[in-house]
Design a protein around this motif. Structure first.
Motif, PDB file in Angstrom:
ATOM      1  N   ALA A  44      62.075  40.914  24.543  1.00  9.90           N
ATOM      2  CA  ALA A  44      61.201  40.774  23.379  1.00  9.90           C
ATOM      3  C   ALA A  44      59.969  41.659  23.517  1.00  9.90           C
ATOM      4  O   ALA A  44      59.529  42.290  22.537  1.00  9.90           O
ATOM      5  CB  ALA A  44      60.794  39.314  23.208  1.00  9.90           C
ATOM      6  N   TYR A  45      59.407  41.740  24.716  1.00 12.43           N
ATOM      7  CA  TYR A  45      58.234  42.586  24.926  1.00 12.43           C
ATOM      8  C   TYR A  45      58.593  44.061  24.835  1.00 12.43           C
ATOM      9  O   TYR A  45      57.821  44.869  24.303  1.00 12.43           O
ATOM     10  CB  TYR A  45      57.608  42.278  26.283  1.00 12.43           C
ATOM     11  CG  TYR A  45      56.578  41.175  26.221  1.00 12.43           C
ATOM     12  CD1 TYR A  45      55.226  41.465  26.136  1.00 12.43           C
ATOM     13  CD2 TYR A  45      56.966  39.841  26.227  1.00 12.43           C
ATOM     14  CE1 TYR A  45      54.277  40.451  26.066  1.00 12.43           C
ATOM     15  CE2 TYR A  45      56.032  38.818  26.169  1.00 12.43           C
ATOM     16  CZ  TYR A  45      54.690  39.132  26.079  1.00 12.43           C
ATOM     17  OH  TYR A  45      53.762  38.126  26.009  1.00 12.43           O
ATOM     18  N   LEU A  98      54.864  46.371  30.298  1.00 10.71           N
ATOM     19  CA  LEU A  98      55.369  45.076  30.767  1.00 10.71           C
ATOM     20  C   LEU A  98      54.487  44.446  31.835  1.00 10.71           C
ATOM     21  O   LEU A  98      54.613  43.253  32.107  1.00 10.71           O
ATOM     22  CB  LEU A  98      56.790  45.235  31.323  1.00 10.71           C
ATOM     23  CG  LEU A  98      57.926  45.444  30.333  1.00 10.71           C
ATOM     24  CD1 LEU A  98      59.234  45.655  31.083  1.00 10.71           C
ATOM     25  CD2 LEU A  98      58.053  44.270  29.385  1.00 10.71           C
ATOM     26  N   ARG A  99      53.629  45.231  32.434  1.00 14.47           N
ATOM     27  CA  ARG A  99      52.845  44.730  33.567  1.00 14.47           C
ATOM     28  C   ARG A  99      52.027  43.477  33.248  1.00 14.47           C
ATOM     29  O   ARG A  99      51.982  42.552  34.071  1.00 14.47           O
ATOM     30  CB  ARG A  99      51.936  45.834  34.101  1.00 14.47           C
ATOM     31  CG  ARG A  99      51.220  45.456  35.400  1.00 14.47           C
ATOM     32  CD  ARG A  99      50.512  46.648  35.984  1.00 14.47           C
ATOM     33  NE  ARG A  99      49.476  47.133  35.078  1.00 14.47           N
ATOM     34  CZ  ARG A  99      48.775  48.240  35.291  1.00 14.47           C
ATOM     35  NH1 ARG A  99      49.015  48.975  36.371  1.00 14.47           N
ATOM     36  NH2 ARG A  99      47.846  48.624  34.436  1.00 14.47           N
ATOM     37  N   PRO A 100      51.358  43.373  32.092  1.00 15.80           N
ATOM     38  CA  PRO A 100      50.579  42.145  31.828  1.00 15.80           C
ATOM     39  C   PRO A 100      51.424  40.871  31.839  1.00 15.80           C
ATOM     40  O   PRO A 100      51.032  39.874  32.440  1.00 15.80           O
ATOM     41  CB  PRO A 100      49.970  42.415  30.440  1.00 15.80           C
ATOM     42  CG  PRO A 100      49.910  43.901  30.333  1.00 15.80           C
ATOM     43  CD  PRO A 100      51.126  44.392  31.041  1.00 15.80           C
ATOM     44  N   ILE A 101      52.596  40.890  31.191  1.00 21.57           N
ATOM     45  CA  ILE A 101      53.420  39.684  31.142  1.00 21.57           C
ATOM     46  C   ILE A 101      54.054  39.414  32.505  1.00 21.57           C
ATOM     47  O   ILE A 101      54.195  38.263  32.924  1.00 21.57           O
ATOM     48  CB  ILE A 101      54.510  39.800  30.044  1.00 21.57           C
ATOM     49  CG1 ILE A 101      55.318  38.519  29.959  1.00 21.57           C
ATOM     50  CG2 ILE A 101      55.428  40.993  30.291  1.00 21.57           C
ATOM     51  CD1 ILE A 101      54.512  37.279  29.644  1.00 21.57           C
ATOM     52  N   ILE A 102      54.402  40.478  33.248  1.00 20.64           N
ATOM     53  CA  ILE A 102      54.927  40.287  34.603  1.00 20.64           C
ATOM     54  C   ILE A 102      53.869  39.618  35.480  1.00 20.64           C
ATOM     55  O   ILE A 102      54.162  38.680  36.233  1.00 20.64           O
ATOM     56  CB  ILE A 102      55.360  41.634  35.212  1.00 20.64           C
ATOM     57  CG1 ILE A 102      56.567  42.201  34.463  1.00 20.64           C
ATOM     58  CG2 ILE A 102      55.689  41.479  36.695  1.00 20.64           C
ATOM     59  CD1 ILE A 102      56.978  43.591  34.930  1.00 20.64           C
ATOM     60  N   LEU A 103      52.637  40.078  35.357  1.00 22.54           N
ATOM     61  CA  LEU A 103      51.548  39.522  36.161  1.00 22.54           C
ATOM     62  C   LEU A 103      51.278  38.067  35.802  1.00 22.54           C
ATOM     63  O   LEU A 103      51.068  37.220  36.679  1.00 22.54           O
ATOM     64  CB  LEU A 103      50.290  40.357  35.972  1.00 22.54           C
ATOM     65  CG  LEU A 103      49.105  40.033  36.886  1.00 22.54           C
ATOM     66  CD1 LEU A 103      49.503  40.211  38.343  1.00 22.54           C
ATOM     67  CD2 LEU A 103      47.919  40.914  36.547  1.00 22.54           C
TER      68      LEU A 103
END
Length: 313
Positions: free
Chosen positions: A192-193, A224-229
């Motif tokens: 989705a992201y 994607l880094r913000p949601i992964i974090l």
């Protein structure tokens, strides 16, 4: 005019409040009121016939201070229990991040939308299965006399393996089983992201001569880094918690493999069933949640120090 705007704002806020009221009530009843039960960790709770929970807790359950916590720390089984819990959770953190992100990026380059949706649907299906059902699936593969794996080994002339008596193989089995059941949810979230990323960024990169790997490195992964974090920080809050169904149901509570499968949740459950002491479970839960809370705060603080725009809040 100002009065009309105030009335409109008030009506809008009232509507938002009424819409969120059921959720607030749910959290109040099921999340905040049960916090009163923390006192069980400092008592030897004795449920009495004809007495309610509050009466049994306040009137007939003696205070024991930190005895319940002391029992957890001095027990010789706690070393490998805590070791297993932390080791499995670190492995889950790694696998639950790398595999879904990799598969989501690969699916984003599949031209057939029907095929992409079919893969996502198939990946999500195990998420809705209970651990009781999964345990029977696993037993169908690992059963000593009728299991699929042992039948294959016998057919090729090898000796069957007693999977439920061999602790060395269970770390890999549990990680694979957890991944199979859990990765679909994260896969759909990452997809989705990726879908929401502005396509013009990729078009500009193609015009500049960027290849697929370069676009993944400089566009997809940074987006994607913000949601992964965020997911990593939230999962760190469960560093001392494990899925009880995975470690109790899927292993069929086999005593021969406890050195590889016993975690804090399984250990406290067995202590509760054997000793009927609710204080042990309450003390363990308090430690787990306290450590998890501090882990989230520390991880979020470090993330904010590295990049103020990232983190939970």
């Amino acid at each position: 005019m100002k009065k009309r705007k105030r009335l409109q704002c008030k009506d809008r806020n009232l509507g938002t409040f009424l819409l969120s009221l059921p959720t607030l009530i749910w959290y109040l009843i099921f999340c905040y009121l049960p916090m009163f039960g923390i006192v069980i960790a400092f008592k030897r709770y004795k449920p009495l016939p004809g007495k309610g929970f509050i009466s049994s807790l306040l009137e007939r359950s003696p205070w024991v201070g930190f005895d319940n916590f002391r029992y957890l720390f001095i027990n010789p089984q706690m070393f490998f229990t805590v070791r297993n819990t932390i080791a499995y959770n670190l492995a889950f953190l790694f696998v639950d991040t790398v595999l879904p992100v990799t598969l989501a990026i690969m699916l984003s380059y599949v031209y057939s939308k029907k095929l992409s949706m079919a893969v996502q649907t198939a990946a999500m299906l195990p998420h809705f299965l209970s651990w009781v059902v999964v345990s029977y699936f696993l037993y169908a593969f690992l059963s000593t006399d009728r299991g699929l794996f042992n039948n294959f080994l016998i057919n090729i002339g090898s000796d069957p393996v007693r999977w439920y008596q061999n602790p060395s193989v269970w770390p890999a089995i549990l990680i694979i089983t957890h991944t199979w059941k859990a990765y679909g949810y994260a896969l759909v979230m990452y997809m989705a992201y990726i879908t929401a990323i502005d396509q013009e960024l990729y078009d500009s990169a193609i015009v500049d001569g960027a290849g697929v790997l370069q676009m993944i490195r400089y566009i997809t992964l940074p987006m994607l880094r913000p949601i992964i974090l965020v997911l990593l920080i939230l999962n760190l809050g469960n560093i001392l918690n494990t899925d009880f169904g995975l470690f109790y149901q899927a292993t069929r509570n086999s005593g021969s493999i406890l050195s590889s499968t016993q975690t804090i949740d399984v250990y406290t459950y067995k202590a509760l069933m054997e000793n009927a002491n609710y204080g042990y479970s309450a003390a363990a839960s308090l430690i787990q949640n306290t450590v998890g809370c501090f882990m989230i705060i520390i991880a979020n603080y470090v993330a904010k120090k590295i990049n103020p725009a990232e983190g939970i809040i």
